[in-house]
Design an enzyme around this catalytic site. Structure first.
Site, mmCIF file in Angstrom:
data_model
loop_
_atom_site.group_PDB
_atom_site.id
_atom_site.type_symbol
_atom_site.label_atom_id
_atom_site.label_comp_id
_atom_site.label_asym_id
_atom_site.label_seq_id
_atom_site.Cartn_x
_atom_site.Cartn_y
_atom_site.Cartn_z
ATOM 1 N N HIS A 41 8.276 25.248 -20.356
ATOM 2 C CA HIS A 41 8.320 25.553 -19.198
ATOM 3 C C HIS A 41 7.193 25.086 -17.964
ATOM 4 O O HIS A 41 6.605 25.285 -18.613
ATOM 5 C CB HIS A 41 8.645 26.251 -18.839
ATOM 6 C CG HIS A 41 8.471 27.555 -18.923
ATOM 7 N ND1 HIS A 41 7.360 28.342 -18.146
ATOM 8 C CD2 HIS A 41 8.519 28.429 -20.407
ATOM 9 C CE1 HIS A 41 6.831 28.803 -18.872
ATOM 10 N NE2 HIS A 41 7.185 29.180 -20.099
ATOM 11 N N GLU A 83 11.946 32.250 -25.971
ATOM 12 C CA GLU A 83 10.697 33.190 -25.383
ATOM 13 C C GLU A 83 10.820 34.495 -26.867
ATOM 14 O O GLU A 83 12.265 34.931 -27.029
ATOM 15 C CB GLU A 83 10.612 33.861 -24.247
ATOM 16 C CG GLU A 83 9.168 34.572 -24.293
ATOM 17 C CD GLU A 83 8.299 33.740 -25.096
ATOM 18 O OE1 GLU A 83 7.849 33.425 -25.692
ATOM 19 O OE2 GLU A 83 7.816 32.939 -23.672
#
Length: 300
Positions: free
Chosen positions: A17, A105
């Site tokens: 990201h 994550e």
């Protein structure tokens, strides 16, 4: 003319990201849940630039009938990254997109106290990044394969489970219905998750994982299909890039072997399993017998 492995995606591309509020200042984690952390304006710009870069790479293909299929972590920062990347692609190029919890994550715990996290992360460096489990959170090892007894049949919930379903999707042609199209899978995820994915795919050891560097924001790793049906990082990326990522010369040699290897072949020159455990073992029974008899094994 079709590639002999035309049912396989031409590329599997891992994208981290863009810059997030948490990357800019870890204090963001003290008031905002990790999954709600937003991209910065710089992160949004990085994602748009990454989309342009990816589009240029794919549109330079000989086969102009390329398509993309996206997998995205459910976190706000990965979803926003995909939204900006998507601006570079016309809808006719996109086969589909799937939100995928198993590429999220690592869980660092809930609201994070800044000073406490500083101490915890120092402990992680001493303990080892792969096995260190955050209090109330996860380790990188948990991301590889977490057994959850509440899930039906206790199926693996993270990277291993994702890889299994990814291959099932490919085998059943759920993501690749037209063999005349070159398919590119793009996984928009997180730095650690990308490293764990590569570790499992290429069968790297924990020690090798410990030397890997995190991709930068919106950096990507392109695994491209070689002539024999194996995927390799060395088709698109240079030795210098791979060294910067933390790959050893042996790992880079293995990537180069994969460029031409036949699917399912074992790389006999790949030293990190056999040599690690059996470097003190004789090469053959005869060599062992010669040593026991006090002979060097050489002809008299």
């Amino acid at each position: 003319m079709h590639h002999p492995h035309h049912h396989l995606p031409k590329r599997i591309i891992l994208v981290r990201h863009g810059e997030s509020q948490g990357n800019l200042d870890t204090a963001a984690y003290t008031t905002t849940p990790d999954n709600k952390i937003q991209l910065t304006s710089s992160g949004l710009a990085q994602a748009r630039q990454a989309g342009n870069h990816l589009y240029n790479i794919l549109s330079n293909d000989e086969n102009k009938n390329w398509r993309v299929y996206f997998y995205v972590s459910p976190y706000d920062r990965t979803r926003s990254t995909l939204r900006e990347i998507g601006r570079s692609f016309k809808k006719e190029r996109i086969i589909g997109v799937r939100e995928e919890c198993r590429v999220r994550e690592q869980d660092f715990g809930n609201f994070q106290v800044k000073e406490r996290m500083k101490v915890i992360k120092e402990s992680r460096e001493r303990f080892g990044r792969f096995f260190y489990r955050f209090p109330e959170g996860e380790s990188a090892a948990d991301l590889v394969c977490t057994e959850d007894c509440f899930l039906q049949n206790a199926k693996s919930t993270n990277i291993v489970g994702f890889l299994e379903s990814l291959w099932r999707d490919i085998d059943m042609k759920r993501v690749h219905r037209d063999p005349s199209h070159d398919l590119n899978l793009i996984i928009v995820s997180h730095g650690l998750t990308c490293r764990v994915f590569l570790m499992k795919w290429f069968k790297w050891t924990v020690e090798q994982f410990e030397h890997l560097n995190n991709p930068g924001n919106c950096e990507f790793r392109i695994m491209q299909l070689g002539a024999g049906g194996e995927y390799s990082l060395a088709i698109h990326h240079t030795d210098e890039e791979m060294l910067e990522w933390g790959l050893s010369p042996e790992m880079i040699d293995d990537q180069k072997w994969r460029m031409r290897a036949n699917k399912g072949d074992w790389n006999e020159k790949c030293p990190w399993y056999l040599d690690e455990f059996f470097d003190h073992v004789a090469d053959s029974d005869r060599e062992s017998d010669d040593k026991e008899n006090g002979s060097s094994g050489m002809c008299d």
